[in-house]
Scaffold this active site. Structure first.
Site, short mmCIF file in Angstrom:
data_model
loop_
_atom_site.label_atom_id
_atom_site.label_comp_id
_atom_site.label_asym_id
_atom_site.label_seq_id
_atom_site.Cartn_x
_atom_site.Cartn_y
_atom_site.Cartn_z
CG HIS A 82 50.53 37.29 30.09
ND1 HIS A 82 50.02 37.78 30.80
CD2 HIS A 82 50.41 37.37 31.91
CE1 HIS A 82 49.37 37.75 31.93
NE2 HIS A 82 49.56 37.03 33.25
CG ASP A 161 41.13 33.76 34.29
OD1 ASP A 161 41.20 33.81 35.44
OD2 ASP A 161 41.30 35.82 34.73
NE ARG A 168 43.20 30.79 41.24
CZ ARG A 168 43.63 31.61 40.49
NH1 ARG A 168 43.90 31.80 38.78
NH2 ARG A 168 45.34 31.21 40.61
CB SER A 183 44.04 32.28 35.66
OG SER A 183 44.21 33.60 35.66
CE LYS A 187 43.77 36.09 32.01
NZ LYS A 187 43.69 36.76 33.54
N1 URA Z 1 47.73 36.29 36.27
C1 URA Z 1 46.26 35.86 36.69
O1 URA Z 1 46.19 36.21 35.09
N2 URA Z 1 45.93 34.39 36.78
C2 URA Z 1 46.21 34.34 37.81
O2 URA Z 1 45.85 33.27 38.61
C3 URA Z 1 47.20 34.51 38.40
C4 URA Z 1 48.22 36.17 38.02
#
Ligand code: URA
Length: 437
Positions: A82, A161, A168, A183, A187
């Site tokens: 990621h 999320d 946010r 967050s 995932k």
């Molecule tokens: N990428 C994400 O998936 N979440 C965040 O809060 C910031 C970057």
């Protein structure tokens, strides 16, 4: 328990319990707690932070708000990677086929671009007919038969999320390390891999402005992933200039094909670093044996063919991978140096914004994308230039060209003195500590 008590507690810098965290995550997700009460709580978290226990509890609550993918029936090592996002970051597209050639499964769920950052899913959709929305069963079958597949995040992956992120985004609370950590990790943990490599970017094209803040985020995410029982590591890498010299959707696929054909540029070295760390994390390779397998995948042509195989299995036209000249790209223009000197600074985000202005990205989630526009950088940080030299080629279809050229010209600073070489990686974080490069 009431949400008001929880807000008060966080305002007073006290640690929240697992029950309190489950209460507000579940309540916000099911709509029983309104935005106007979650907003001050998010701001209190941003200002007062969260302990590792709180961050782990928040990650778990968000992870269990939706489906948790089970890849165990594959019967092999399943890896994931990621990136926290950036400009010209097409690493995943080469990494997936290379790793599949090295004998590990890559089951990757990726996102779309928003604002100045590009998204892997948009890049893949520039290949005619490529399907990024395979059913879970088809996704599993492609991973099993080809070794790798890349699709968009399914709607029910960590739905909490999606709600938190949207709030946010409009309440000035994106930039909180525990919130970013929960967050991303919710995932990652929901998508079913056993080995995870995080690529945490810092610099003018990233969320984290400097190596120190990137290191803090990386340590937090590695701690949470380790607590969740995953093999996990995090690279801290440079995003002070576009990673690939190709920025834009079709152009980035062309850039990836160049790397898979053996070109050794910054993107190649980044992909190599990520691949070696990930292969070593699986326990099946040492860094040295991973390097041999990595290079063989490219030199033998197997990785390029694997990419074409994945594209075909996902219903795309694989002839574009073997003959990238088939991609239709926009009309060429250029940005030239207005003086002689050295490239000393780049505002990488503005190069991403330039591509968005020309239609290559979206400002709103519903915007459509022009895959054919983008830029090819002809310089990087430290390059020596003479007045009139081409700094970058701009491919456009008329829309936003003047604005894009002026953004790019202002984004590239030419100074009188040479600067030290920019390293790709700054540090590697693992469960037992930090290695500096
Ligand atoms: N990428 C994400 O998936 N979440 C965040 O809060 C910031 C970057």
């Amino acid at each position: 328990m009431t949400i008001i008590d929880i807000i008060e507690k966080k305002k007073n810098k006290q640690e929240l319990t697992v029950e309190e965290i489950n209460f507000f995550v579940n309540g916000f997700t099911d709509g029983s707690i309104p935005d106007y009460q979650i907003s001050p709580l998010l701001m209190a978290i941003l200002l007062n932070g969260m302990t590792d226990n709180e961050t782990f509890a928040m990650t778990n609550a968000m992870l269990h708000s939706g489906d948790v993918v089970d890849m165990s029936a594959l019967g092999g090592t399943v890896v994931d990677k990621h990136s926290t996002g950036g400009i010209g970051d097409s690493t995943t597209l080469a990494l997936a086929p290379i790793l599949a050639c090295c004998g590990v499964y890559v089951a990757k769920m990726s996102g779309r671009g928003l604002g100045f950052t590009g998204g892997t899913i948009d890049k893949l959709e520039s290949i005619p007919n490529f399907d990024t929305a395979l059913s879970e069963e088809e996704f599993f079958n492609v991973v099993k038969s080809v070794g790798c597949a890349v699709i968009g995040q399914t709607a029910n992956l960590a739905p909490a999320d999606k709600k938190f992120y949207a709030l946010r985004d409009v309440t000035g609370t994106v930039n909180s390390i525990p919130l970013i950590c929960a967050s991303i990790m919710s995932k990652k943990l929901a998508s079913g891999s056993d080995t995870i490599l995080l690529d945490v970017k810092y610099g003018s094209g990233a969320f984290m402005p400097n190596p120190k803040s990137a290191l803090e985020l990386a340590k937090k995410m590695v701690t949470i992933g380790t607590l969740a029982g995953k093999r996990i590591g995090a690279l801290i890498t440079d995003m002070q200039q576009p990673l690939s010299d190709h920025v834009g959707n079709s152009l980035e696929i062309i850039g990836i094909v160049e790397v898979l054909n053996g070109k050794k540029n910054r993107l190649y070295y980044e992909i190599k670093e990520v691949a070696l760390r990930l292969l070593a994390l699986t326990g099946k390779y040492t860094l040295a044996s991973a390097e041999v397998a990595f290079q063989d995948a490219i030199d033998s042509g197997k990785a390029l063919n694997k990419f074409a195989e994945m594209v075909e299995a996902q219903h795309g036209d694989a002839s574009y991978i073997l003959h990238p000249e088939k991609f239709v790209i926009g009309t060429k223009d250029v940005v030239v140096a207005d003086k002689s000197g050295y490239v000393t600074h780049m505002v990488a985000a503005d190069i991403g914004r330039a591509v968005t202005h020309m239609g290559g990205g979206r400002m709103q989630k519903t915007d459509s994308i022009d895959f054919s526009v983008g830029v090819i950088m002809k310089v990087q940080l430290g390059s020596k230039v003479n007045k009139g030299d081409v700094l970058c080629e701009v491919y456009h279809n008329g829309k936003g060209l003047d604005e894009a050229k002026s953004l790019i010209a202002n984004a590239i600073t030419i100074g009188r003195k040479p600067i030290p070489e920019h390293k790709i990686a700054y540090a590697y974080v693992h469960k037992d500590g930090v290695e500096l490069y």
